[in-house]
Scaffold this motif. Structure first.
Motif, PDB file in Angstrom:
ATOM      1  N   ARG A  27     -10.160   1.273  16.655  1.00 16.90           N
ATOM      2  CA  ARG A  27     -11.309   0.404  16.881  1.00 16.90           C
ATOM      3  C   ARG A  27     -11.517   0.071  18.361  1.00 16.90           C
ATOM      4  N   GLY A  28     -10.624   0.499  19.222  1.00 16.61           N
ATOM      5  CA  GLY A  28     -10.740   0.160  20.629  1.00 16.61           C
ATOM      6  C   GLY A  28     -10.595  -1.322  20.891  1.00 16.61           C
ATOM      7  N   ALA A  29      -9.748  -1.984  20.085  1.00 17.37           N
ATOM      8  CA  ALA A  29      -9.557  -3.423  20.185  1.00 17.37           C
ATOM      9  C   ALA A  29      -8.119  -3.736  20.597  1.00 17.37           C
ATOM     10  N   SER A  30      -7.918  -4.927  21.107  1.00 24.30           N
ATOM     11  CA  SER A  30      -6.581  -5.322  21.561  1.00 24.30           C
ATOM     12  C   SER A  30      -5.862  -6.229  20.578  1.00 24.30           C
ATOM     13  N   ALA A  31      -6.593  -6.849  19.634  1.00 19.97           N
ATOM     14  CA  ALA A  31      -5.966  -7.795  18.707  1.00 19.97           C
ATOM     15  C   ALA A  31      -6.858  -7.996  17.494  1.00 19.97           C
ATOM     16  N   VAL A  32      -6.241  -8.477  16.404  1.00 14.33           N
ATOM     17  CA  VAL A  32      -6.974  -8.829  15.192  1.00 14.33           C
ATOM     18  C   VAL A  32      -6.464 -10.173  14.701  1.00 14.33           C
ATOM     19  N   HIS A  33      -7.391 -10.963  14.141  1.00 14.67           N
ATOM     20  CA  HIS A  33      -7.057 -12.289  13.633  1.00 14.67           C
ATOM     21  C   HIS A  33      -6.944 -12.203  12.115  1.00 14.67           C
ATOM     22  N   LEU A  34      -5.736 -12.355  11.582  1.00 17.06           N
ATOM     23  CA  LEU A  34      -5.498 -12.295  10.139  1.00 17.06           C
ATOM     24  C   LEU A  34      -5.641 -13.684   9.529  1.00 17.06           C
ATOM     25  N   THR A  35      -6.419 -13.761   8.456  1.00 12.55           N
ATOM     26  CA  THR A  35      -6.701 -15.061   7.847  1.00 12.55           C
ATOM     27  C   THR A  35      -6.502 -15.092   6.340  1.00 12.55           C
ATOM     28  N   SER A  36      -6.355 -13.942   5.693  1.00 12.12           N
ATOM     29  CA  SER A  36      -6.204 -13.916   4.238  1.00 12.12           C
ATOM     30  C   SER A  36      -4.739 -14.030   3.841  1.00 12.12           C
ATOM     31  N   GLY A  37      -4.508 -14.618   2.671  1.00 15.19           N
ATOM     32  CA  GLY A  37      -3.144 -14.722   2.180  1.00 15.19           C
ATOM     33  C   GLY A  37      -2.481 -13.370   2.025  1.00 15.19           C
ATOM     34  N   ALA A  38      -3.235 -12.360   1.558  1.00 13.96           N
ATOM     35  CA  ALA A  38      -2.651 -11.041   1.335  1.00 13.96           C
ATOM     36  C   ALA A  38      -2.179 -10.418   2.642  1.00 13.96           C
ATOM     37  N   ALA A  39      -3.017 -10.444   3.670  1.00 13.47           N
ATOM     38  CA  ALA A  39      -2.651  -9.828   4.948  1.00 13.47           C
ATOM     39  C   ALA A  39      -1.504 -10.575   5.618  1.00 13.47           C
ATOM     40  N   ILE A  65      -2.048  -5.501  19.899  1.00 15.11           N
ATOM     41  CA  ILE A  65      -1.716  -4.086  19.835  1.00 15.11           C
ATOM     42  C   ILE A  65      -0.305  -3.801  20.349  1.00 15.11           C
ATOM     43  N   ASP A  66       0.253  -4.704  21.159  1.00 13.78           N
ATOM     44  CA  ASP A  66       1.615  -4.506  21.655  1.00 13.78           C
ATOM     45  C   ASP A  66       2.680  -5.002  20.671  1.00 13.78           C
ATOM     46  N   GLY A  67       2.236  -5.513  19.484  1.00 12.55           N
ATOM     47  CA  GLY A  67       3.173  -5.943  18.460  1.00 12.55           C
ATOM     48  C   GLY A  67       3.530  -7.407  18.488  1.00 12.55           C
ATOM     49  N   THR A  68       3.005  -8.176  19.428  1.00 12.44           N
ATOM     50  CA  THR A  68       3.282  -9.609  19.444  1.00 12.44           C
ATOM     51  C   THR A  68       2.369 -10.322  18.448  1.00 12.44           C
ATOM     52  N   VAL A  69       2.893 -11.396  17.892  1.00 12.87           N
ATOM     53  CA  VAL A  69       2.181 -12.156  16.867  1.00 12.87           C
ATOM     54  C   VAL A  69       2.208 -13.633  17.232  1.00 12.87           C
ATOM     55  N   THR A  70       1.043 -14.261  17.205  1.00  8.31           N
ATOM     56  CA  THR A  70       0.947 -15.701  17.425  1.00  8.31           C
ATOM     57  C   THR A  70       0.321 -16.339  16.203  1.00  8.31           C
ATOM     58  N   VAL A  71       1.028 -17.285  15.626  1.00 10.22           N
ATOM     59  CA  VAL A  71       0.552 -18.000  14.445  1.00 10.22           C
ATOM     60  C   VAL A  71      -0.078 -19.319  14.871  1.00 10.22           C
ATOM     61  N   PRO A  99     -10.224 -26.165  12.259  1.00 10.11           N
ATOM     62  CA  PRO A  99     -10.405 -24.855  11.613  1.00 10.11           C
ATOM     63  C   PRO A  99      -9.339 -23.872  12.069  1.00 10.11           C
ATOM     64  N   LEU A 100      -8.881 -23.038  11.143  1.00 11.12           N
ATOM     65  CA  LEU A 100      -7.888 -22.023  11.474  1.00 11.12           C
ATOM     66  C   LEU A 100      -8.523 -20.703  11.899  1.00 11.12           C
ATOM     67  N   ALA A 101      -9.798 -20.545  11.601  1.00  7.86           N
ATOM     68  CA  ALA A 101     -10.422 -19.240  11.842  1.00  7.86           C
ATOM     69  C   ALA A 101     -11.718 -19.339  12.639  1.00  7.86           C
ATOM     70  N   PRO A 102     -11.730 -20.035  13.777  1.00  2.75           N
ATOM     71  CA  PRO A 102     -12.933 -20.022  14.613  1.00  2.75           C
ATOM     72  C   PRO A 102     -13.092 -18.652  15.263  1.00  2.75           C
ATOM     73  N   PRO A 103     -14.291 -18.287  15.698  1.00  4.05           N
ATOM     74  CA  PRO A 103     -14.464 -17.005  16.410  1.00  4.05           C
ATOM     75  C   PRO A 103     -13.555 -16.942  17.630  1.00  4.05           C
ATOM     76  N   ARG A 104     -12.944 -15.792  17.844  1.00  2.00           N
ATOM     77  CA  ARG A 104     -12.028 -15.614  18.976  1.00  2.00           C
ATOM     78  C   ARG A 104     -12.556 -14.465  19.821  1.00  2.00           C
ATOM     79  N   PRO A 105     -13.088 -14.745  21.008  1.00  2.00           N
ATOM     80  CA  PRO A 105     -13.668 -13.689  21.849  1.00  2.00           C
ATOM     81  C   PRO A 105     -12.668 -12.560  22.109  1.00  2.00           C
ATOM     82  N   GLY A 106     -13.126 -11.343  21.907  1.00  2.00           N
ATOM     83  CA  GLY A 106     -12.292 -10.176  22.174  1.00  2.00           C
ATOM     84  C   GLY A 106     -11.278  -9.856  21.104  1.00  2.00           C
ATOM     85  N   VAL A 107     -11.275 -10.634  19.997  1.00  2.00           N
ATOM     86  CA  VAL A 107     -10.318 -10.423  18.909  1.00  2.00           C
ATOM     87  C   VAL A 107     -11.095 -10.064  17.649  1.00  2.00           C
TER      88      VAL A 107
END
Length: 352
Positions: A27-39, A65-71, A99-107
């Motif tokens: 996707r040419g992206a650097s990060a994704v924001h996971l919000t569902s219980g399954a993911a 994309i580098d494998g780091t995770v921030t909760v 809110p836990l899932a506001p829009p995150r620029p670039g994510v």
């Protein structure tokens, strides 16, 4: 399964992070924001994501994309999560009303890659499969214990309560507990009532532990004989398993199941009278099979098909292995079975 006070990183996590990184790279992206219980439960080693059973997650996670995770966790949940559920992640705290899932620029938002994420978690990894097998054995044993002790005068509520208790004592959350006595065998989703079981009863459970879901249906009879359809519905189930060949679209699998019903003596439209199930794992159905579903069958994927007709139903959680091999995760050796195309399948427990 790790103890509640000692969260641990599963040996499968690096592979999961690599699968997410592949999605981001495409996707040419650097990060994704996971919000569902399954993911979240998939990536974070089966962490319990919600407080009300089936409720929304109380944390989210940004995976880079580098494998780091921030909760990001709600303030009133963060300490418990750090101590009992989450390992190897940084935790940022927000107010419990934030809110836990506001829009995150670039994510990327999870919704933008939900199909790819389902595909990423479809093929079970070794540690996951080991946890799944243990859960399946526990759930099947709980069902056997509860139904062996059942009597026709028990109410549906009482039987569901016993089943729920048996699952919880094994450390599994009862995501679904359904019971149909003799008078309600034609109800697709029989939420328990005060009706007695009577001559024959069906019990249905979905148990969740380590984020994974096991679905199982069993019948017990106290008087009379089983309907003819009880044997024929097992043939529909066998056709469903045979249709799950890696690479096939899920909609095509469902088409095969739809054609199976009349081939085994059921009505042409029998498949329309109840959903048929689908892939499972970190959601009860991940996703539920529909005619237009484009998700493709993956190797070592878990399925919970639930063929149904009035008065008959079969359901177990299985993994399709190499070739045509089917491993039934939710099996108990003490339950009576018949062989259907080389696989032991449950019949009604006879307590007459």
């Amino acid at each position: 399964m790790s103890t509640p006070t000692e969260p641990a990183i599963s040996p499968d996590r690096p592979e999961k992070l690599a699968r997410v990184a592949e999605i981001l790279d495409r996707r040419g992206a650097s990060a994704v924001h996971l919000t569902s219980g399954a993911a979240l439960a998939w990536l974070l080693d089966g962490a319990r994501t919600a407080v009300p059973l089936g409720g929304p997650p109380v944390f989210s996670a940004v995976v880079r994309i580098d494998g780091t995770v921030t909760v990001t966790a709600l303030r009133n949940e963060a300490e418990r999560l750090a101590e009992e559920e989450l390992a190897g992640v940084d935790i940022e705290v927000v107010d419990w009303f934030a809110p836990l899932a506001p829009p995150r620029p670039g994510v990327l938002d999870e919704s933008e890659v939900d199909v790819e994420l389902r595909a990423a978690r479809a093929s079970l990894l070794p540690a996951e499969l080991d946890r799944y097998r243990r859960l399946g054995a526990d759930a099947a044993r709980a069902m056997t214990e509860v139904l062996t002790a059942a009597t026709p005068d028990l109410t549906e509520f009482e039987l569901a309560g016993r089943l729920t208790h048996a699952l919880l004592t094994r450390g599994a959350e009862p995501a679904v507990a359904l019971v149909a006595g003799a008078a309600r065998g034609g109800v697709q989703h029989p939420l328990p009532t005060r009706a007695p079981l009577g001559d024959r009863a069906m019990a249905v459970a979905t148990a969740r532990r380590d984020g994974l879901h096991i679905s199982i249906t069993r019948w017990v009879r106290f008087r009379g004989v089983e309907p003819d359809g009880a044997a024929r519905i097992l043939e529909v189930e066998a056709d469903a398993w045979a249709a799950c060949r890696p690479g096939r679209p899920l909609g095509d699998v469902l088409s095969d199941i739809a054609r199976s019903y009349p081939r085994h003596g059921f009505a042409e439209d029998a498949w329309l009278r109840h959903h048929q199930g689908g892939p499972t794992g970190y959601a009860g159905r991940d996703p539920k099979a529909t005619p237009d579903a484009q998700d493709r069958v993956a190797p070592l994927q878990a399925f919970a098909w639930n063929p149904w007709a009035p008065g008959v139903k079969t359901e177990d959680t299985v993994v399709r292995g190499a070739g045509d091999a089917v491993e039934v995760l939710s099996a108990d050796s003490e339950w009576p079975t018949v062989e259907v195309r080389g696989v032991a399948r449950p019949v009604a427990l006879d307590l007459t």
